[in-house]
Every structure is written in structure tokens, then in C-alpha cells.
Design a protein around this motif. Sequence first.
Motif, mmCIF file in Angstrom:
data_model
loop_
_atom_site.group_PDB
_atom_site.id
_atom_site.type_symbol
_atom_site.label_atom_id
_atom_site.label_comp_id
_atom_site.label_asym_id
_atom_site.label_seq_id
_atom_site.Cartn_x
_atom_site.Cartn_y
_atom_site.Cartn_z
ATOM 1 N N HIS A 345 -6.873 7.599 2.741
ATOM 2 C CA HIS A 345 -5.712 6.811 2.327
ATOM 3 C C HIS A 345 -5.411 5.696 3.332
ATOM 4 O O HIS A 345 -4.553 4.861 3.099
ATOM 5 C CB HIS A 345 -4.473 7.699 2.211
ATOM 6 C CG HIS A 345 -4.465 8.574 0.991
ATOM 7 N ND1 HIS A 345 -4.015 8.144 -0.233
ATOM 8 C CD2 HIS A 345 -4.850 9.862 0.809
ATOM 9 C CE1 HIS A 345 -4.105 9.132 -1.112
ATOM 10 N NE2 HIS A 345 -4.611 10.178 -0.505
ATOM 11 N N ASP A 400 -2.641 0.153 3.811
ATOM 12 C CA ASP A 400 -3.031 0.745 5.088
ATOM 13 C C ASP A 400 -4.534 0.716 5.300
ATOM 14 O O ASP A 400 -5.078 1.503 6.070
ATOM 15 C CB ASP A 400 -2.538 2.195 5.125
ATOM 16 C CG ASP A 400 -1.148 2.317 4.533
ATOM 17 O OD1 ASP A 400 -0.332 1.426 4.821
ATOM 18 O OD2 ASP A 400 -0.895 3.264 3.770
ATOM 19 N N ASP A 404 -6.045 4.725 -2.620
ATOM 20 C CA ASP A 404 -5.397 5.890 -3.215
ATOM 21 C C ASP A 404 -6.289 6.492 -4.305
ATOM 22 O O ASP A 404 -7.323 5.931 -4.653
ATOM 23 C CB ASP A 404 -4.018 5.505 -3.759
ATOM 24 C CG ASP A 404 -3.028 5.228 -2.632
ATOM 25 O OD1 ASP A 404 -3.143 5.893 -1.572
ATOM 26 O OD2 ASP A 404 -2.167 4.336 -2.776
ATOM 27 N N ASN B 226 3.966 3.947 4.038
ATOM 28 C CA ASN B 226 4.402 3.703 2.671
ATOM 29 C C ASN B 226 5.575 2.717 2.642
ATOM 30 O O ASN B 226 6.663 3.026 3.113
ATOM 31 C CB ASN B 226 4.800 5.042 2.042
ATOM 32 C CG ASN B 226 5.154 4.941 0.579
ATOM 33 O OD1 ASN B 226 4.819 3.954 -0.080
ATOM 34 N ND2 ASN B 226 5.841 5.951 0.071
ATOM 35 N N PRO B 231 2.699 0.268 -1.218
ATOM 36 C CA PRO B 231 2.964 1.695 -1.454
ATOM 37 C C PRO B 231 1.735 2.555 -1.138
ATOM 38 O O PRO B 231 0.603 2.133 -1.369
ATOM 39 C CB PRO B 231 3.277 1.752 -2.954
ATOM 40 C CG PRO B 231 3.514 0.357 -3.386
ATOM 41 C CD PRO B 231 2.768 -0.524 -2.451
ATOM 42 N N ASN B 232 1.993 3.717 -0.591
ATOM 43 C CA ASN B 232 0.948 4.709 -0.350
ATOM 44 C C ASN B 232 1.408 5.988 -1.043
ATOM 45 O O ASN B 232 2.477 6.512 -0.756
ATOM 46 C CB ASN B 232 0.774 4.931 1.158
ATOM 47 C CG ASN B 232 -0.386 5.862 1.478
ATOM 48 O OD1 ASN B 232 -0.467 6.965 0.956
ATOM 49 N ND2 ASN B 232 -1.278 5.407 2.350
ATOM 50 N N GLU B 233 0.606 6.478 -1.963
ATOM 51 C CA GLU B 233 1.060 7.560 -2.846
ATOM 52 C C GLU B 233 0.878 8.958 -2.290
ATOM 53 O O GLU B 233 1.226 9.935 -2.951
ATOM 54 C CB GLU B 233 0.276 7.497 -4.167
ATOM 55 C CG GLU B 233 0.673 6.369 -5.056
ATOM 56 C CD GLU B 233 -0.167 6.350 -6.330
ATOM 57 O OE1 GLU B 233 -0.982 7.265 -6.532
ATOM 58 O OE2 GLU B 233 0.002 5.401 -7.101
ATOM 59 N N ASN B 234 0.305 9.080 -1.129
ATOM 60 C CA ASN B 234 -0.140 10.406 -0.695
ATOM 61 C C ASN B 234 1.001 11.435 -0.678
ATOM 62 O O ASN B 234 0.924 12.474 -1.319
ATOM 63 C CB ASN B 234 -0.804 10.295 0.678
ATOM 64 C CG ASN B 234 -1.825 11.397 0.914
ATOM 65 O OD1 ASN B 234 -2.059 12.230 0.047
ATOM 66 N ND2 ASN B 234 -2.414 11.414 2.097
ATOM 67 N N ARG B 237 2.874 12.066 -4.157
ATOM 68 C CA ARG B 237 2.150 12.915 -5.089
ATOM 69 C C ARG B 237 2.171 14.382 -4.649
ATOM 70 O O ARG B 237 2.486 15.270 -5.434
ATOM 71 C CB ARG B 237 0.697 12.439 -5.209
ATOM 72 C CG ARG B 237 -0.154 13.296 -6.139
ATOM 73 C CD ARG B 237 -1.618 12.852 -6.096
ATOM 74 N NE ARG B 237 -1.780 11.467 -6.514
ATOM 75 C CZ ARG B 237 -1.879 11.071 -7.792
ATOM 76 N NH1 ARG B 237 -1.839 11.968 -8.754
ATOM 77 N NH2 ARG B 237 -2.034 9.805 -8.096
ATOM 78 N N GLU B 252 1.816 10.223 -14.240
ATOM 79 C CA GLU B 252 1.432 9.269 -13.197
ATOM 80 C C GLU B 252 2.567 8.288 -12.867
ATOM 81 O O GLU B 252 2.689 7.818 -11.732
ATOM 82 C CB GLU B 252 0.167 8.514 -13.598
ATOM 83 C CG GLU B 252 -1.095 9.332 -13.430
ATOM 84 C CD GLU B 252 -1.382 9.695 -11.970
ATOM 85 O OE1 GLU B 252 -1.452 8.790 -11.124
ATOM 86 O OE2 GLU B 252 -1.512 10.893 -11.685
ATOM 87 N N ARG B 256 4.118 7.505 -9.089
ATOM 88 C CA ARG B 256 4.334 6.177 -8.520
ATOM 89 C C ARG B 256 5.800 6.020 -8.086
ATOM 90 O O ARG B 256 6.089 5.556 -6.999
ATOM 91 C CB ARG B 256 3.970 5.106 -9.562
ATOM 92 C CG ARG B 256 3.189 3.947 -8.982
ATOM 93 C CD ARG B 256 2.449 3.189 -10.086
ATOM 94 N NE ARG B 256 1.429 4.023 -10.684
ATOM 95 C CZ ARG B 256 1.168 4.096 -11.996
ATOM 96 N NH1 ARG B 256 1.859 3.376 -12.857
ATOM 97 N NH2 ARG B 256 0.226 4.878 -12.455
#
Lengths: 478, 542
Positions: A345, A400, A404, B226, B231-234, B237, B252, B256
Motif C-alpha cells: 500500500h 503513498d 490499493d 490517508n 486516500p489510502n483504503e487499508n 477496509r 465497495e 471508500r
Amino acid sequence: MPRPKDLTRGEALLHEDLITPLHDHEERRNRLLAVVDGRTRVVTPTQANALAIALRPNRGIDSAGVQHVPSGPRFGRRGLFRGSLIGLGGLLAASAAPRYSFAADTGRDVLVCVFLRGGFDGLAAVAPVDDGAYTLARPGIAVTDGIPLGAKYLLNPNFGALQPLWNSDQLAIVLGSGHPGVTRSHFEDQDLCERAAVANVRSGWLGRHIQYSSEPSGTFRAITIGSRVVLSLTTNAYQSIALSSLDDFDLYSDWRTGRDTLVSGIEALYGDAGGVLASQAGATLDAVDQLGAIRLDGDHPYVPDGGASYPDSEWGRGLADIARLTKAGLGLEVACIDYGGWDMHQNLGRATDADGSFAVLARDFAAGLAAFRTDLGSRWNRVTVVTMSEFGRRVEENGDGGTDHGQGNVMFALGGSVNGGVYGDLPTLSEANLVEGDVPISIDYRHALSEIVSKRLRNPNLAQVFPGFTAERTLGIV
Amino acid sequence: MTIDPGPDVRPSTPSRRAALGLGLGGGLAVAGLAPALPAAAAPAARTTAFPLATVLPVTISDLAEGLDLDSSRYWHLARRVSPAPTQVLASQIRKAGYTAWIDKQLAWKKVSDTTSDKLVAKHLSWATMTTREVERATGGESWKAGKVLSISRSWRQLFTKRHLYESMVETMSDHLYISADGKASSWVAWFDWAVLRKHALGKYSSMLAAAIRHPAMLMYLDNHYNSADNPNENLGRELLELHTVGVGHYDEDDVRASALLLTGHGIDWDTFSYRFHPDEHYLEALQIMDFEAPKRKPSDGPDVLKAYLSYLAHHPGTAAKIARRLAVRYVSDTPSEALVARLATTYLDHDTSLAAVMRALLLSEEFLDSVGAKWRRPQEAMTTMVKARKPTTIKPESKQTGDLWSITGNFQWLLYNGNHQPRMWPVVDGYPDQASDWLTTQALLTHWDNAYAMLFWDGMVEEFPRPSLAKALGVKAGQQAADVAARITLRLTGYTWPAAHLERVTTLLIGSEGTKLTASQIREYLPGAVHFVFTSPYFMLR
């Protein structure tokens, strides 16, 4: 640790002039014979050992010990199984003999199934040439230079060790592949891909292949390199084994207890317990015996053939073990091995940065497979390697420098019988051509797997192996 | 229905063996001495003492249908909730009374735990610090705190008197999982005491709120990156999938939105602590399942997150998820849907109280009837083997400032081999907890070999000073070998072994030379006999 005063299991049989194994077509009637006081008598393995000790003082059993290395204490290697190839275990253990060494040639390839866990970024491995949308979506990590795969695609240069395979048409790359039911969840999608069937089917596709190809027996027909059997190989019909390291797979016992006594005690209690305990303990003890024999048979440490040099990594060591088992002729048909760490990620890295996260894994991956091929020599013609991963990754790089969870991905198939080339196609990676920002899945990954199962594993029962799936097209990768 | 079995009452449900029509087998004698109570009599029997009431009906585990598992409820409870159960503990539970002991354990703060606290404070103090403190203490090598934390977990499991509490800390660590090896290694020790240890028997809503805003979690699942722009979805989620409602409750778009709601929650790199960055927060209205976050000012970010986490913690999906995790950990690999539903209701009725769920679970009939239904994981097997030797303390070979691998290097090495070092699972879902994951060929062999090391490695004595094996097990010269076999098997496994299996232990102890043990036989053969007991399925059936 005390030095063994006794001979260990099978040692007596090194003294062929003292102890004679007597075979019977009924295994349980196998006997050991010894000449005692001028008379031939039937003796137990323990008595045989006792006799050998009395007449032949202990010679040359490696002392056991704990070796302290920087990473911690280690079991020392022992010569515990010296002699066991011709030993009591091999000759007398109930039902051991048929599983030994003479696996008939089934005409099947050995399949090595590699699961790239974490979500492999197919677009970091295989890049479209001249797709402005791709470079725009991935300003920090797009692959723009590498090994040409025909006119339209490039292979990330960190996979360079695979170039000879590509050049000799033994590397197939399937684009836009995956399971159409992908959810972008690691765990859901790994299950989905490994089951390769609807959710109420509890087994894995390779487990079903084993179940529906012929008699599901043979300790080493299917293995997982690692501590746990992967879901792909799971089936109620066959308990396959997991082993982390061929060299370390050994049972330790106190010499005063005696290995045979411990083994028979374990067999009795787990046997009485029944079910999965009995089958797992039985398989474990079988594997201990047979791997001991393999270790005895070759160099220690293992010397790969053809000057092959495996990377010093879990992956490299795992592949080396698969090569050893393949060469040992134990009837290995399916080996599963995981390669984890692809869930990037953040900071996936440029292909040109040797220390980038993706680059480091890619080099190890490729170097391992190149060594595997060299090590196997002509056997490579009867080996197929296939990779899969739970999902591909988003086309657009995230903030980053990583990616994803996404959908469509790349599969690799390698082997002496693989028809090299690129299969499938990527659309221009502009938004309109994507599904939720992801590469669309245009080839159900089961097309590739079913061709391998039917042609290389010679299993016609595709309806059982991939229930609910019917191939709509022929890829021709093998 | 939850039953309170009282201190001395046999469960009113028939054993599974009886239910299967298999007859009582080895349990006949027991049944004859203590007649089974009719179900209706159970509540009234609370005050009645029965002579052999410590004995559970002989049970059969799905894992080992061929074994008659003859045990007591006290041992059963000890095996399930203690990280290192012993005969002494089983006796303590009997003395305190089944339910009373559970209630004492649930009130964990009142249980003094000085031995393990002192050992950790003295040798592994980095495990008790914030990241900033450990940065200073280590001269910028705060990543070492992760490894130190991992070691401290084993030490606490060995010496704790807060059995249920320490067990829950580990259980919840697999739920809100953060690996001690990798990007969060500098933060995970802090997370352990500030989040897991603080709330292990508290409210899950509080634990979740603390966890998601802790720098360890923000680091581990990339939320410090994030932002509204990128955005970083880690975390967004996994918060839905692993920590709360689970797959099936969201789509989904929810993922988000969940990620966007978490934007801006990151780290202050000057203080190494949590910080909300208002300028990185997404300000538009969001909907996640039934949760609505209206369009907002940047400074509203933290309050919206609190409300979101509270919504999630109280969601029926989360209730079922927590109920199932605890049932799988403490009851069986396949708990009934009815039990899971009942525990989920308890969870919601008690404002997400983990203690309330655990109490209901341990007093349920299904729990009492689940003897031997779980297979020990390596941590439990290892600590139980060490504890059986009655270690008095821990003598580290190296300090936390020295070689981290040598602190209790033998023990750590064996856990490493068993693939179960505390907090070292490499994936975000925590260690698996079902027999199929721990009953592979490799896992079985490693256990058998680790048991060997327990008895025959000198290093194990150096790390855990202790009396001789004979003394720890109360074995003396002149005792009948058969009696010793019966006693040590019960003491080490909590099950009364059948004669045929005991005979193997007797033979290991004495061979065919007489019936009474000599001092030299004890010295020579007792370790091998104990090795065999440790390798047995009885030892591993939790």
C-alpha cells in the motif's frame, strides 16, 4: 545432551553379516534374523540393535547437540537416520514399503503452484508500452523500461532472471486474469481463488484434482512447503503434508527411551484417537522416515545440480526442497508454495530502484525460479510452475507510492512444456476502460489452471476439479 | 440458556458419547457413584454437594473420537482460560468454586499479579513504555520494543495469576491485530498496554475507539498516509472486514467512505503520538452502511470518527463477529449458531462488555460439554510444558539492551519453530485458531520436538530455574511405577488415562524390572516418560 550409547533405529542393519531381513509378501510377517550362539533366530528390532551393540561397539554416529548460532540455538544435525534407507523402518514398518521410492510413472507433470499472497501488482510486473494512461496513473512507479515481451508489453527488469525462459518460449503470461467474483478482500479472495468453486464447496481445486485423478494415496503425492497445508490442497479425501524444511524434518527422542518406543507410543495413542489425529500423526511419521532417507541419499548440505544457485531466502530454500523431492522419485505430483509480502500500500518503489519493495521481491522470485529450472535439468520438461494471487491492484498509484486492492492481474506459467508468450490483452488504461479503477478481469484464471490440469496433470475430470466452471475458450498455454 | 452449574454439580446434559449411543465406557464407574441429575433438578442442586461432582461425564472430542476424555470441570476450565494450566490451578478452581473463580478472574484488577509484573518491569521495561520513551531509552532503536513485547507476552503467560485476563489480551490481540515485526514494531508494545491490556475485559467499544486512534494501528494499516487528496483504503477496509461487522454487511462504496472518514488521523512525529491533521480530512458528507456523517468543518473530524467507531462497535454484525471469535477461542472450532447468537445478544445487552460475554460463555452448557474440543496452539503447549516443571523465576541470558534473541533464547527459538511467537504472525488477520491450522504434519512434528527440547535441553533449565523433574512431579524412589504413571499423566494433562495408555508410560518408567521405581530409574527414565506424555494427544486436547 547425552551421547547415544545405543544404536539408533535401523543401525543394526548396517551389520549385514549379523542381521538378515526376511521379507514376506505379507508385510506384517517380515522378520529380522540373527545368528546367536550358532543358531538362527527371529529377533525384534530392539534385540537386533542390542546384539549389534554387543558385537560391534558404536561407530560413528554423529553426536547430537544444540548449536548456538547468532540467530539462536539450533538443533544439530544428527546421523540419526544413517542406515534407515535400508533400515528397519523401510523394511519392516507396516505398509511403509509400497510407498517407498518406486512410484510408477504416471505420465503426469509435477505441478508447482505458487500463491503470491497479499495481492500481486500485475501492472508493476508487466507494463503496457505506449499507454499514456498507465504512466499518468502511476507517476512514481510506472515501469517504462524492461524486457520486451513482444511489441506491446514490458517485463519489469527485476524479473530479468526469467529472460532465458522467455527466450526459449517457456514463460507464459496471462493478462487480465483473475476470479470474476473478486471482492478486493485478501481473505475472501484467497479463499475464492483456492477453492475455485462456490462457497459451499469446502475443498481446494488441487485437493479435488488429487481426489479425482487416481487413488488418493502416497505420502508425497502432494505437499505444501510451509507450516500449513494451503486451502488449494485441502480435501477430506486426502491429508496432504506440510513441511517447512526438508533438512529439519526429523523426530528427536531420548536414547534411553529409544526412538522405536517413542514412535510406537505415538502411533498407538494417535491411532486410538482416530480421525484426523491418526492420519496426521501417521503421515508425519511416514514423512520423517522418507525424508530421512532422502537426506541420507544425497549431499549434505544439498548441492543443486547444474551449478544452480538458489537465493538465500525462504523462497529459494523452498524451491530447492521441491527440486530435491522431485528428484527423489517419491511420486511427487503437486507442490504448493506461498510467496507473501506483496500487499504494498506504500512505497512500492521504482523498477530502477534496486531497494524498492517490489524490486527486491521480484528479483528473489525470478532468481529462485531460474535456479529451480537449472537444478532440475532435463526434469524441467516434466515440471509446470503456475502463479496466482488473490487480486490485482488498482491502476492508479495511491498517495503513498503504493497501490490499493484491485482486480485483474497477471499469471505466470513456466515449464518445459509451457507454450511461451503473452495471453490476453490489456485495454488502454484510461478510466472508461477500467472497472472501479481496476484492470477488468477478461480471462477467468481457471482457463489457465484447467488446461494445466487436463494436459499436464492428465486429469480429464475438470467438472469435479472446477465445479460450475466451463471453459469458454482455449488459451493453449500448455 | 445460560446455566449456573454451581460449585459442585454435574452438567445436566448427557455427554456426547451418551448422545451418540456409544454407552458410557470408562465413565460407567463414575456414573454409578454419582447419579446424573435430571435437568429440572439442576437449579435446586446448587446448594447440594455431591461426592464425585468434580467429574464431568466422559466426553468425546470431534478431534479424537476414539478417546474417552475423562476430566473434571475444573481442569476443563483451567485448560481453556489459562495460558499455562496446572494441577494446582485446577485445585484452586475447585476450592474457590467454578462460578466464583470465574467471577474473581473477571475482576482481574483485584487479583495481584506481582511476579509477572516485576519480571517484566525488571528485564523487559521497554514493553511498558510509550514509543517516545522507548525511542529515548533505546537511543533511537525503538523497533526493538516489538521484540521485547513478544517476549514479555510469554513471560506473563507463564507467571500470571490473572489467567483469564492474560488469555483475553492474547485473544483480542489476534482480533485487533498488529504484528510486532515490521512497520509498527516501534509502536506495538505501547498499543499492547494502552489498548489491549487496558480493555481486555472491558467494553469492546472503548477498545476499538482506543485502537483505531492509536499510532500503532495507524502505522500498521497505513492510515498515517490517508488524506483527502490521496486516500489510502487499508485501515478503512480492515476496520470493516476484520475489526467490526465483517464481509457481507458493506459494499465497495462503504469501504471508500470508511477510508475517507478516517482521513487526517495520523501521527505527530515530534512526540511520536496520535495526531489529527484537520487539513488532510475529507469534509464532504459520507454514508457508510447506516451511518451518516454530514458535511463538516475540519475540526469535526475526531468527533465524527468517535461516532463512527461507536456505531460500528454496537452493530449486530460486530456483536456476532466478537461472539464467534470468543466462542471459537474458548468453546470449539465449530460453535453452534445458537451459542453465537446468544453471546452476541449478551454483548449488545451489556453495552459491548467483553467480560459479560465471557461470563455467559463459560457458564454455558455448550462450554461445559466441549471437553477436548480444541487443539492447543504452540504458545499454550509451550507455556504449559514449562509451567509443569514449576519454574520459580526467569533468568534471562541477555538483557534487552543486548542480544534480543538470547533473552530467553531457547524458549523463543522453540516458539519460532512452532510458528507462534507472540504477535509475530505476518498477516493482518492475526493467528488462526482452529485445529486444522495447527494439526499439520509440520506442526505436529515441531510440537513433538519442542517437547523433547523441554526435557533435554540444558538451556531450558538455565532460563527457567526450577526444581528437579522428579520433585516437580512428586515422584520418589520406592513408589509404584503404575501409580506414578497414573499420577503424572493426570497432573500433566488433566485427563485420567485409560489403562492401555497408562501401561505405556509405566513401561517407559520401569521396563520389565519390578514394579517399584528406583532412584536411578527415576533419573534415567522419567524425562523420557514425560516427553511421551507431552507428545500425546491428551496433552494437546485443550
